[in-house]
Design a protein around this motif. Structure first.
Motif, PDB file in Angstrom:
ATOM      1  N   PRO A  68     -15.411  54.182  23.635  1.00  0.00           N
ATOM      2  CA  PRO A  68     -16.624  54.356  24.445  1.00  0.00           C
ATOM      3  C   PRO A  68     -16.308  54.297  25.946  1.00  0.00           C
ATOM      4  O   PRO A  68     -15.387  53.598  26.378  1.00  0.00           O
ATOM      5  CB  PRO A  68     -17.488  53.175  24.014  1.00  0.00           C
ATOM      6  N   TYR A  69     -17.109  55.036  26.701  1.00  0.00           N
ATOM      7  CA  TYR A  69     -16.809  55.251  28.115  1.00  0.00           C
ATOM      8  C   TYR A  69     -18.067  55.053  28.957  1.00  0.00           C
ATOM      9  O   TYR A  69     -19.093  55.676  28.703  1.00  0.00           O
ATOM     10  CB  TYR A  69     -16.232  56.666  28.258  1.00  0.00           C
ATOM     11  N   CYS A  70     -17.954  54.173  29.947  1.00  0.00           N
ATOM     12  CA  CYS A  70     -19.048  53.932  30.883  1.00  0.00           C
ATOM     13  C   CYS A  70     -18.569  54.282  32.292  1.00  0.00           C
ATOM     14  O   CYS A  70     -17.529  53.796  32.747  1.00  0.00           O
ATOM     15  CB  CYS A  70     -19.465  52.458  30.823  1.00  0.00           C
ATOM     16  N   HIS A  71     -19.315  55.132  32.957  1.00  0.00           N
ATOM     17  CA  HIS A  71     -19.016  55.456  34.352  1.00  0.00           C
ATOM     18  C   HIS A  71     -19.932  54.592  35.218  1.00  0.00           C
ATOM     19  O   HIS A  71     -21.153  54.760  35.201  1.00  0.00           O
ATOM     20  CB  HIS A  71     -19.266  56.950  34.585  1.00  0.00           C
ATOM     21  N   PHE A  72     -19.334  53.660  35.924  1.00  0.00           N
ATOM     22  CA  PHE A  72     -20.099  52.725  36.757  1.00  0.00           C
ATOM     23  C   PHE A  72     -20.129  53.285  38.171  1.00  0.00           C
ATOM     24  O   PHE A  72     -19.126  53.258  38.886  1.00  0.00           O
ATOM     25  CB  PHE A  72     -19.433  51.343  36.710  1.00  0.00           C
TER      26      PHE A  72
ATOM     27  N   MET B 183     -22.311  47.432  26.576  1.00  0.00           N
ATOM     28  CA  MET B 183     -21.203  46.759  25.881  1.00  0.00           C
ATOM     29  C   MET B 183     -21.590  46.439  24.437  1.00  0.00           C
ATOM     30  O   MET B 183     -20.788  46.594  23.516  1.00  0.00           O
ATOM     31  CB  MET B 183     -20.847  45.454  26.589  1.00  0.00           C
ATOM     32  N   ARG B 184     -22.830  45.984  24.250  1.00  0.00           N
ATOM     33  CA  ARG B 184     -23.281  45.660  22.888  1.00  0.00           C
ATOM     34  C   ARG B 184     -23.254  46.905  22.000  1.00  0.00           C
ATOM     35  O   ARG B 184     -22.842  46.847  20.842  1.00  0.00           O
ATOM     36  CB  ARG B 184     -24.687  45.054  22.925  1.00  0.00           C
ATOM     37  N   SER B 185     -23.693  48.035  22.568  1.00  0.00           N
ATOM     38  CA  SER B 185     -23.661  49.286  21.792  1.00  0.00           C
ATOM     39  C   SER B 185     -22.215  49.677  21.472  1.00  0.00           C
ATOM     40  O   SER B 185     -21.918  50.142  20.375  1.00  0.00           O
ATOM     41  CB  SER B 185     -24.346  50.409  22.572  1.00  0.00           C
ATOM     42  N   ALA B 186     -21.338  49.479  22.443  1.00  0.00           N
ATOM     43  CA  ALA B 186     -19.925  49.822  22.238  1.00  0.00           C
ATOM     44  C   ALA B 186     -19.287  48.903  21.194  1.00  0.00           C
ATOM     45  O   ALA B 186     -18.445  49.346  20.396  1.00  0.00           O
ATOM     46  CB  ALA B 186     -19.161  49.742  23.553  1.00  0.00           C
ATOM     47  N   VAL B 187     -19.684  47.639  21.181  1.00  0.00           N
ATOM     48  CA  VAL B 187     -19.201  46.729  20.133  1.00  0.00           C
ATOM     49  C   VAL B 187     -19.718  47.224  18.778  1.00  0.00           C
ATOM     50  O   VAL B 187     -19.001  47.190  17.767  1.00  0.00           O
ATOM     51  CB  VAL B 187     -19.624  45.274  20.423  1.00  0.00           C
TER      52      VAL B 187
ATOM     53  N   ASP C 102     -27.692  54.528  22.968  1.00  0.00           N
ATOM     54  CA  ASP C 102     -26.290  54.535  23.412  1.00  0.00           C
ATOM     55  C   ASP C 102     -25.339  54.564  22.213  1.00  0.00           C
ATOM     56  O   ASP C 102     -24.328  55.268  22.222  1.00  0.00           O
ATOM     57  CB  ASP C 102     -25.993  53.307  24.289  1.00  0.00           C
ATOM     58  N   PHE C 103     -25.681  53.766  21.190  1.00  0.00           N
ATOM     59  CA  PHE C 103     -24.860  53.743  19.969  1.00  0.00           C
ATOM     60  C   PHE C 103     -24.810  55.143  19.349  1.00  0.00           C
ATOM     61  O   PHE C 103     -23.744  55.649  19.007  1.00  0.00           O
ATOM     62  CB  PHE C 103     -25.436  52.723  18.981  1.00  0.00           C
TER      63      PHE C 103
END
Ligand code: MN
Length: 493
Positions: A99-103, A164-168, A457-458
């Protein structure tokens, strides 16, 4: 069954050599300060790990390969303090499996009126660098979370924490094994699905275990093991029955099922009242106890809802409220105050309880077995979601509806099961019409802890269809959305 703390997220800061060593040193320093700030906020469920800044295509590709192969890394977060030409990211990004988050943030909050000069501008140019970075992900059609805002603001950090929760959830999903005791309930469609496709798309290994093998393990449980567990029941619940034999049998079921689940490394299970050969009762209390410990469960062989229950429980770890397998059972259609009553034959997880659960023993109308012990309680009030995963043939659709759980408006003294009462959004009639249009199941996962954004997101990260029924949903618009998504997903195959 605690997973959250083992996962970490890698913080990757992109730059290039154009600006000289001094600028790169400052980029590094700022990036470290931000990572420390995020970790020290106390708002994130998992740790952010600083990685040395990347300035060349080879460095980017290398760190992404490492992220892919590190089991504790549940995703990457990228930020471009300066300008990082995005062709440098193509080879790495085409390999990215996490998973990828662009901050999209900035080290300084304000523009320093007096001090600002071109050196400052060249260092603090996220507005510029993150646009170049965003383009390549758009061009590559990458699933990604974009979080925009100042890195010290709580609402911004919360957005990262929720992602982060969705990525977990993604990490848990990809490692999930589901144990099926018996098959799907005869003739039922919505609980069926393509298990091969589920493994390809979601990572789930869904396999059966003979009920006879479970019976053998049940028979090996000792009186001492049962005695110990009964002591635990007495501490946690109100014993509201004289039929302790029935309760003891459920304790045996709990111990035996747990043993098999642990032996196979399974996080979720199903069973069905149609296949209890050699068992005295349908697991009720036993299933409720296992779900309270974090296992997923689906009734009547529903392995999809079972898997989703486990994944969502893991995503919600540490949050208030509870997450459970649920079923829409019956309505109160009093005009203007329409409510759903949710329950199941037995197996609702006590993490939803708003009062102390009571162990009771009552007959069960179906299955032809002995009276099963179960926990009876009422769900607490609060905002929640109900979630259903259905197999549309060629793709999975995740349906999420916002609900508001209420304190049950009736006592219902003759209802021998755990119950939750809620107002569906936007209202029961519209909400149910949309739910049925989308093909949503009677089985759901109900969660007070998670919201629709977590699930969206998940779904995006898993590459499955997502639909959301909420306070502003209108039937005509929703129909149009389903129609257009259906075309898009057919083209996508
Ligand atoms: Mn059911």
């Amino acid at each position: 069954m605690s997973n959250m703390k083992r996962y970490e997220f890698w913080f990757l800061t992109g730059s290039q050599h154009l600006y000289g060593e001094e600028t790169l040193r400052q980029v590094e320093e700022h990036s470290k300060i931000m990572v420390d700030g995020l970790n020290n906020s106390g708002l994130l469920p998992c740790k952010v790990v600083y990685k040395p800044i990347v300035t060349t295509p080879d460095q980017i590709t290398k760190v992404i390969k490492e992220a892919n192969y590190d089991d504790n890394c549940a995703g990457i977060i990228t930020w471009m303090h300066t300008f990082s030409p995005s062709k440098m990211w193509i080879n790495g990004f085409t390999l990215l499996e996490k998973p990828y988050c662009h901050f999209h943030t900035q080290f300084n909050r304000e523009i320093p009126d007096e001090e600002i000069d071109m050196d400052f501008m060249n260092l603090n140019q996220s507005a510029h660098g993150d646009r170049e970075h965003g383009f390549i992900a758009a061009r590559l059609r990458m699933p990604r979370k974009i979080v925009v805002g100042y890195w010290e603001d709580e609402d911004v950090i919360d957005k990262i924490g929720n992602w982060m929760r969705s990525a977990v959830g993604v990490a848990v999903s990809k490692n999930l094994k589901v144990m099926r005791f018996g098959d799907n309930m005869r003739q039922v469609a919505v609980t069926e699905g393509d298990k091969v496709e589920a493994q390809i798309k979601l990572g789930w290994q869904v396999n059966t275990v003979a009920v006879g093998d479970l019976v053998q393990v049940i028979n090996e449980v000792t009186d001492k093991q049962v005695d110990d567990l009964i002591e635990e029941y007495k501490e946690k619940y109100t014993i509201a029955t004289d039929n302790m034999d029935a309760v003891r049998y459920q304790a045996k079921l709990e111990i035996a099922m747990k043993k098999l689940l642990e032996a196979e490394g399974c996080g979720a299970f199903t069973n069905t009242f149609e296949d209890l050969h050699g068992m005295e009762q349908l697991p009720g209390l036993a299933t409720q106890r296992l779900t309270e410990a974090g296992y997923g469960y689906g009734g009547e062989g529903d392995w999809k809802v079972s898997a989703m229950t486990h994944i969502m429980k893991q995503m919600a770890e540490g949050l208030e409220g509870g997450t459970a397998f649920m079923e829409d059972y019956t309505y109160d259609l009093t005009k203007g105050r329409e409510l759903s009553l949710g329950a199941h034959m037995l197996e609702v997880c006590p993490s939803l309880a708003g009062d102390k659960p009571r162990i009771e023993v009552h007959p069960l109308g179906i299955g032809g077995k002995a009276d099963p012990a179960r926990l009876v309680f009422k769900g607490h009030p609060g905002d929640a979601i109900v979630v259903s995963l259905v197999d549309m043939g060629g793709r999975f659709r995740l349906i999420v509806q916002d609900i508001e759980a209420v304190d049950p408006i009736y006592e219902m003294p003759n209802l021998p099961v755990a119950r939750v009462m809620w107002k569906a959004k936007p209202d029961l009639l519209t909400g149910a019409e949309c739910w049925i249009l989308a093909g949503g199941a009677h089985h759901t996962v109900l969660s007070y802890a998670l919201n629709a954004r977590h699930m969206q997101d998940f779904a995006e990260m898993m590459g499955i269809e997502f639909v959301h029924i909420h306070k502003d949903t209108k039937v005509d618009d929703f129909k149009q959305l389903l129609f257009l998504q259906d075309i898009a997903w057919k083209l996508n195959r």
